[in-house]
Design a protein around this motif. Structure first.
Motif, PDB file in Angstrom:
ATOM      1  N   PRO A 126       1.551   5.121  -0.135  1.00 16.09           N
ATOM      2  CA  PRO A 126       0.789   6.347   0.119  1.00 16.09           C
ATOM      3  C   PRO A 126       0.753   7.267  -1.096  1.00 16.09           C
ATOM      4  O   PRO A 126       1.744   7.394  -1.830  1.00 16.09           O
ATOM      5  CB  PRO A 126       1.555   7.003   1.277  1.00 16.09           C
ATOM      6  CG  PRO A 126       2.312   5.898   1.928  1.00 16.09           C
ATOM      7  CD  PRO A 126       2.666   4.954   0.813  1.00 16.09           C
ATOM      8  N   ALA A 127      -0.371   7.934  -1.273  1.00 13.47           N
ATOM      9  CA  ALA A 127      -0.502   8.884  -2.379  1.00 13.47           C
ATOM     10  C   ALA A 127       0.537   9.988  -2.282  1.00 13.47           C
ATOM     11  O   ALA A 127       1.024  10.487  -3.309  1.00 13.47           O
ATOM     12  CB  ALA A 127      -1.909   9.475  -2.380  1.00 13.47           C
ATOM     13  N   GLY A 145      -2.788   1.380   3.280  1.00 15.90           N
ATOM     14  CA  GLY A 145      -2.266   2.722   3.029  1.00 15.90           C
ATOM     15  C   GLY A 145      -2.119   3.104   1.582  1.00 15.90           C
ATOM     16  O   GLY A 145      -1.631   4.199   1.279  1.00 15.90           O
ATOM     17  N   GLY A 146      -2.517   2.245   0.659  1.00  9.93           N
ATOM     18  CA  GLY A 146      -2.384   2.545  -0.760  1.00  9.93           C
ATOM     19  C   GLY A 146      -3.539   3.400  -1.255  1.00  9.93           C
ATOM     20  O   GLY A 146      -4.472   2.888  -1.880  1.00  9.93           O
ATOM     21  N   ASP A 147      -3.482   4.702  -1.007  1.00  9.88           N
ATOM     22  CA  ASP A 147      -4.601   5.586  -1.318  1.00  9.88           C
ATOM     23  C   ASP A 147      -4.362   6.459  -2.551  1.00  9.88           C
ATOM     24  O   ASP A 147      -5.068   7.448  -2.763  1.00  9.88           O
ATOM     25  CB  ASP A 147      -4.931   6.467  -0.111  1.00  9.88           C
ATOM     26  CG  ASP A 147      -3.742   7.294   0.371  1.00  9.88           C
ATOM     27  OD1 ASP A 147      -2.612   7.070  -0.097  1.00  9.88           O
ATOM     28  OD2 ASP A 147      -3.952   8.173   1.239  1.00  9.88           O
ATOM     29  N   SER A 183      -2.009  -3.320  -8.014  1.00  2.00           N
ATOM     30  CA  SER A 183      -3.034  -2.338  -7.696  1.00  2.00           C
ATOM     31  C   SER A 183      -4.437  -2.902  -7.804  1.00  2.00           C
ATOM     32  O   SER A 183      -4.738  -3.715  -8.680  1.00  2.00           O
ATOM     33  CB  SER A 183      -2.913  -1.133  -8.634  1.00  2.00           C
ATOM     34  OG  SER A 183      -3.948  -0.209  -8.390  1.00  2.00           O
ATOM     35  N   THR A 234      -4.511   7.648  -6.458  1.00  2.00           N
ATOM     36  CA  THR A 234      -5.500   7.566  -7.524  1.00  2.00           C
ATOM     37  C   THR A 234      -4.797   7.649  -8.872  1.00  2.00           C
ATOM     38  O   THR A 234      -3.600   7.968  -8.944  1.00  2.00           O
ATOM     39  CB  THR A 234      -6.515   8.712  -7.423  1.00  2.00           C
ATOM     40  OG1 THR A 234      -5.833   9.958  -7.688  1.00  2.00           O
ATOM     41  CG2 THR A 234      -7.138   8.765  -6.029  1.00  2.00           C
ATOM     42  N   THR A 288      -3.095  -1.759  -1.806  1.00  2.00           N
ATOM     43  CA  THR A 288      -4.494  -1.617  -1.438  1.00  2.00           C
ATOM     44  C   THR A 288      -4.665  -0.535  -0.376  1.00  2.00           C
ATOM     45  O   THR A 288      -3.780  -0.295   0.446  1.00  2.00           O
ATOM     46  CB  THR A 288      -5.052  -2.949  -0.893  1.00  2.00           C
ATOM     47  OG1 THR A 288      -6.356  -2.744  -0.338  1.00  2.00           O
ATOM     48  CG2 THR A 288      -4.163  -3.530   0.191  1.00  2.00           C
ATOM     49  N   GLU A 289      -5.840   0.100  -0.371  1.00  2.00           N
ATOM     50  CA  GLU A 289      -6.117   1.136   0.618  1.00  2.00           C
ATOM     51  C   GLU A 289      -6.113   0.569   2.030  1.00  2.00           C
ATOM     52  O   GLU A 289      -5.857   1.295   3.004  1.00  2.00           O
ATOM     53  CB  GLU A 289      -7.458   1.790   0.305  1.00  2.00           C
ATOM     54  CG  GLU A 289      -7.708   3.072   1.077  1.00  2.00           C
ATOM     55  CD  GLU A 289      -8.890   3.852   0.561  1.00  2.00           C
ATOM     56  OE1 GLU A 289      -9.165   4.931   1.111  1.00  2.00           O
ATOM     57  OE2 GLU A 289      -9.552   3.385  -0.387  1.00  2.00           O
ATOM     58  N   ASP A 290      -6.387  -0.736   2.153  1.00  2.00           N
ATOM     59  CA  ASP A 290      -6.371  -1.369   3.476  1.00  2.00           C
ATOM     60  C   ASP A 290      -5.009  -1.236   4.156  1.00  2.00           C
ATOM     61  O   ASP A 290      -4.912  -1.275   5.384  1.00  2.00           O
ATOM     62  CB  ASP A 290      -6.732  -2.850   3.365  1.00  2.00           C
ATOM     63  CG  ASP A 290      -8.172  -3.077   2.951  1.00  2.00           C
ATOM     64  OD1 ASP A 290      -8.983  -2.132   3.114  1.00  2.00           O
ATOM     65  OD2 ASP A 290      -8.492  -4.173   2.461  1.00  2.00           O
ATOM     66  N   SER A 301      -0.175  -7.765  -0.484  1.00  2.00           N
ATOM     67  CA  SER A 301      -0.948  -6.815   0.314  1.00  2.00           C
ATOM     68  C   SER A 301      -0.291  -6.696   1.693  1.00  2.00           C
ATOM     69  O   SER A 301       0.575  -5.871   1.912  1.00  2.00           O
ATOM     70  CB  SER A 301      -2.403  -7.227   0.413  1.00  2.00           C
ATOM     71  OG  SER A 301      -2.559  -8.556   0.859  1.00  2.00           O
ATOM     72  N   GLY A 342       0.835  -1.191   0.000  1.00  2.00           N
ATOM     73  CA  GLY A 342       0.000   0.000   0.000  1.00  2.00           C
ATOM     74  C   GLY A 342       0.871   1.242   0.000  1.00  2.00           C
ATOM     75  O   GLY A 342       1.375   1.663   1.041  1.00  2.00           O
TER      76      GLY A 342
END
Length: 302
Positions: A157-158, A185-187, A213, A189, A181-183, A301, A155
């Motif tokens: 980070p953005a 920290g992969g936020d 992703s 876009t 994954t966002e779960d 993940s 994940g």
């Protein structure tokens, strides 16, 4: 899961220094791996002994392994130690930060801080690989030496993705981002990838990986018309949740016949679409190894 530590890095055998290896001078050039163990001596103490034992002026590649975690008795982030020691490593060109197996730490539990000081301390750095992204910080950086930049994570980070896109790296040839994954920290876009996909930031880029992703279809749709693709030799959209939707976007988009390699392994593309991809790219080495389960999931993940 990552089950083994590196045994080679940048074409060199890895020699271990720390609890899992001695410090005997090797017979030839090596990449030195420096690490401690769970609840053993602090990484700082191992690093101090390493500097006193090895001819640091001859070190061209470093592999940094386990440095402890917040639940250890001793935990010391290695980046400040490396930066403070920069003068002793005039020929250091490659760093792998976070060579840990799942037995030492799951990838998404590796605890980082700010890695930006490495670029200031080592202006001659040509390659940086970072595994894990918990707490990871990166500011936009400038380097005329860096050729390879890789982030392995479950994940990313953005903020890190945006910092990469805002960096001035005119000679960067190879960029890998495991977005995750966002779960974990992969936020990021697709919009965060725009500076990279525009082709304006990294004029020397030839190998690009946007991988692992949950939005792999959306990434494929953006890549299908991205200006950067025209100058790539290798493109990877592997390890994620790529389905027929993303694959069809690639087929309908700009030509990919100039690529030497297209890596789509760990995908969820139907057999007929796979056949269309192979037929459309007869001179391209295409990896279409399928995921082991039918329901879409990313390869890395936790």
């Amino acid at each position: 899961m990552i089950g083994e530590n590196l045994d080679r890095y940048v074409g060199l055998p890895v020699a271990r220094f720390g609890p899992d290896g001695g410090g005997e001078p090797p017979a030839g050039p090596v990449a030195w791996r420096v690490a401690t163990g769970y609840d053993e001596e602090s990484f700082g103490e191992v690093w101090k002994r390493f500097r006193a034992t090895v001819d640091t002026a001859a070190v061209t590649a470093l592999v940094i392994g386990y440095w402890g975690a917040s639940y250890d008795e001793h935990s010391e982030y290695p980046v400040p130690l490396l930066a403070e020691s920069a003068a002793a490593f005039p020929n250091l060109r490659s760093i792998f930060l976070g060579d840990m197996t799942y037995m030492e730490s799951e990838i998404s539990w590796i605890e980082h801080e700010d890695v930006s000081p490495l670029f200031r301390a080592f202006p001659g750095l040509e390659r940086l690989d970072v595994r894990g992204a918990g707490g990871l910080v990166l500011d936009p950086v400038r380097s005329t030496s860096l050729k390879v930049l890789r982030f392995e994570s479950g994940g990313l980070p953005a903020s890190v993705v945006r910092a990469v896109g805002a960096s001035d790296l005119p000679n960067l040839e190879h960029l890998d981002l495991w977005l995750g994954t966002e779960d974990y920290g992969g936020d990021a876009t697709v919009d965060d990838l725009a500076p990279i996909l525009s082709g304006e930031r990294f004029p020397a880029l030839r190998r690009l990986g946007l991988e692992d992703s949950e939005m792999q279809d959306e990434i494929a749709e953006a890549v299908a018309g991205a200006p950067v693709v025209a100058r790539l030799e290798s493109l990877s959209l592997a390890m994620g949740t790529l389905t027929d939707r993303g694959a069809e976007a690639l087929l309908a988009g700009q030509p990919l016949t100039h690529l030497k390699r297209l890596d789509l392994h760990h995908h969820f593309i139907s057999a007929p679409i796979q056949q269309r991809i192979r037929a459309a790219l007869p001179g391209v080495r295409v990896d279409l190894e399928e995921a082991s389960r039918d329901e879409p999931y990313i390869e890395v993940s936790e």
